[in-house]
Design an enzyme around this catalytic site. Structure first.
Site, PDB file in Angstrom:
ATOM      1  N   ASP A  64       0.814  -1.219   0.000  1.00 32.48           N
ATOM      2  CA  ASP A  64       0.000   0.000   0.000  1.00 32.48           C
ATOM      3  C   ASP A  64       0.846   1.267   0.000  1.00 32.48           C
ATOM      4  O   ASP A  64       1.749   1.434   0.829  1.00 32.48           O
ATOM      5  CB  ASP A  64      -0.947   0.015   1.207  1.00 32.48           C
ATOM      6  CG  ASP A  64      -2.136  -0.901   0.988  1.00 32.48           C
ATOM      7  OD1 ASP A  64      -2.475  -1.193  -0.175  1.00 32.48           O
ATOM      8  OD2 ASP A  64      -2.727  -1.326   2.001  1.00 32.48           O
ATOM      9  N   HIS A  86      -0.237  -7.677  -1.016  1.00 30.58           N
ATOM     10  CA  HIS A  86      -1.580  -8.258  -1.052  1.00 30.58           C
ATOM     11  C   HIS A  86      -2.230  -8.031  -2.402  1.00 30.58           C
ATOM     12  O   HIS A  86      -1.751  -7.226  -3.211  1.00 30.58           O
ATOM     13  CB  HIS A  86      -2.449  -7.735   0.097  1.00 30.58           C
ATOM     14  CG  HIS A  86      -2.607  -6.250   0.122  1.00 30.58           C
ATOM     15  ND1 HIS A  86      -1.652  -5.414   0.648  1.00 30.58           N
ATOM     16  CD2 HIS A  86      -3.599  -5.450  -0.329  1.00 30.58           C
ATOM     17  CE1 HIS A  86      -2.052  -4.159   0.536  1.00 30.58           C
ATOM     18  NE2 HIS A  86      -3.238  -4.140  -0.070  1.00 30.58           N
TER      19      HIS A  86
HETATM   20  O1  LIG Z   1     -10.371  -5.064  -1.150  1.00 27.64           O
HETATM   21  C1  LIG Z   1      -9.413  -5.753  -0.758  1.00 27.64           C
HETATM   22  O2  LIG Z   1      -9.536  -6.929  -0.430  1.00 27.64           O
HETATM   23  C2  LIG Z   1      -8.052  -5.121  -0.639  1.00 27.64           C
HETATM   24  C3  LIG Z   1      -7.977  -3.831  -1.365  1.00 27.64           C
HETATM   25  C4  LIG Z   1      -6.652  -3.168  -1.145  1.00 27.64           C
HETATM   26  O3  LIG Z   1      -5.721  -3.345  -1.863  1.00 27.64           O
HETATM   27  C5  LIG Z   1      -6.479  -2.331   0.054  1.00 27.64           C
HETATM   28  O4  LIG Z   1      -7.419  -2.133   0.807  1.00 27.64           O
HETATM   29  O5  LIG Z   1      -5.352  -1.865   0.270  1.00 27.64           O
HETATM   30 FE   LIG Z   2      -3.943  -2.416  -1.006  1.00 24.63          FE
END
Ligand SMILES: O=C(O)CCC(=O)C(=O)O
Ligand SMILES: [Fe+2]
Length: 286
Positions: free
Chosen positions: A103, A262
């Site tokens: 992020d 992620h």
């Molecule tokens: O919606 C999700 O599962 C993750 C989305 C995402 O990349 C985040 O919230 O940083």
């Molecule tokens: Fe994310």
């Protein structure tokens, strides 16, 4: 590792654990807070089930871990600007976060972590994948580790090459609410260099620090960077470094953004999904 305040059940051999026996809507005692922190450092991403949280309660829990990080490009809720709603509507065709990433890696001080809370989910699908960047680093040969020691990456927050240089607003046309929430980052610096191998400030362990925002290695051309960068991006998300979390309404995931990537799986077109995210400030990677 055993904890006095709750039970912890790993969900894969690589990372991720469910924490049972905590109500996050009430302030945590010092001991419980310290154990949650420990469980995060041990498991990299921890999951809580059956929570019932107002934005204020989610923020109070997050603030125990640090200041709140505001997304440079995305507006938060009108009444709680520190809470980002991540919404995919029934008719949307794109999914926010549907590529492996860290992020806000394009900022000078990428987030320490984020807490994502599930409000509404599709009948099936909409899982989130996580990958362990310590394991990805440890699995490299000594020769490769040596070669990568002083390499830096160059990450950008908008107009990604892999999306043909389109702006966020255009990219998000298929996720209507997110497109409407894109804002100008103003003075925030959204292109930054970071060490490719970082040392986690709390555990002291080395991790690969790489994700979708990385365009090339700093001081190198696209062509020079591409072969090794593509190799490393694929290497870091080998299945044996990952876990997959299946959400239910009321689930909350808390990931350490300093040693994980992620990926939000976009396999539920035709259904609605709504999440609330609160992001915690991080420090400059070294
Ligand atoms: O919606 C999700 O599962 C993750 C989305 C995402 O990349 C985040 O919230 O940083
Ligand atoms: Fe994310």
């Amino acid at each position: 590792m055993s904890y006095q305040s709750f039970d912890v059940t790993p969900i894969s051999g690589a990372l991720g654990a469910e924490v049972h026996g905590i109500d996050l809507s009430i302030p945590l005692s010092k001991q419980t807070f310290e154990e949650v922190h420990e469980a995060l450092l041990d498991n990299l991403v921890i999951f809580f089930r059956d929570q019932d949280l107002t934005p204020e309660q989610q923020l109070s829990f997050a603030r125990r871990f640090g200041g709140i990080h505001l997304h440079p490009y995305m507006k938060g809720l009108d009444d709680h600007p520190e809470v980002l709603a991540i919404i995919k509507e029934k008719d949307d065709t794109r999914t926010f976060g549907a590529s492996w990433h860290v992020d806000q890696m394009f900022t000078e001080k990428p987030a320490m972590g984020a807490m994502l809370y599930a409000k509404e989910l599709p009948p099936a699908g909409g899982d989130t994948l996580y990958a362990n960047m310590y394991l990805a680093y440890d699995a490299l040969s000594e020769g490769m580790k040596d070669m990568l020691t002083n390499v830096k990456t160059f990450a950008v927050g908008d107009r990604f090459k892999r999306l043909g240089g389109q702006s966020r607003k255009d990219v998000y046309k298929g996720v209507s609410v997110m497109a409407n929430h894109v804002k100008d980052p103003g003075d925030v610096k959204t292109e930054n260099e970071h060490p490719l191998v970082r040392t986690h400030p709390e555990t002291g362990r080395k991790a690969l620090f790489i994700g979708g925002h990385v365009q090339r290695f700093a001081g190198m051309t696209d062509e020079e960077s591409a072969p090794l960068l593509n190799y490393l991006k694929a290497h870091t998300v080998r299945p044996e470094f990952t876990c997959r979390f299946g959400w239910k309404p009321g689930s909350l995931a808390f990931w350490d953004n300093r040693c994980t990537q992620h990926f939000a799986v976009g396999d539920y077109n035709g259904s609605r999904r709504e999440m609330h995210r609160v992001t915690i400030q991080g420090d400059r990677p070294v």
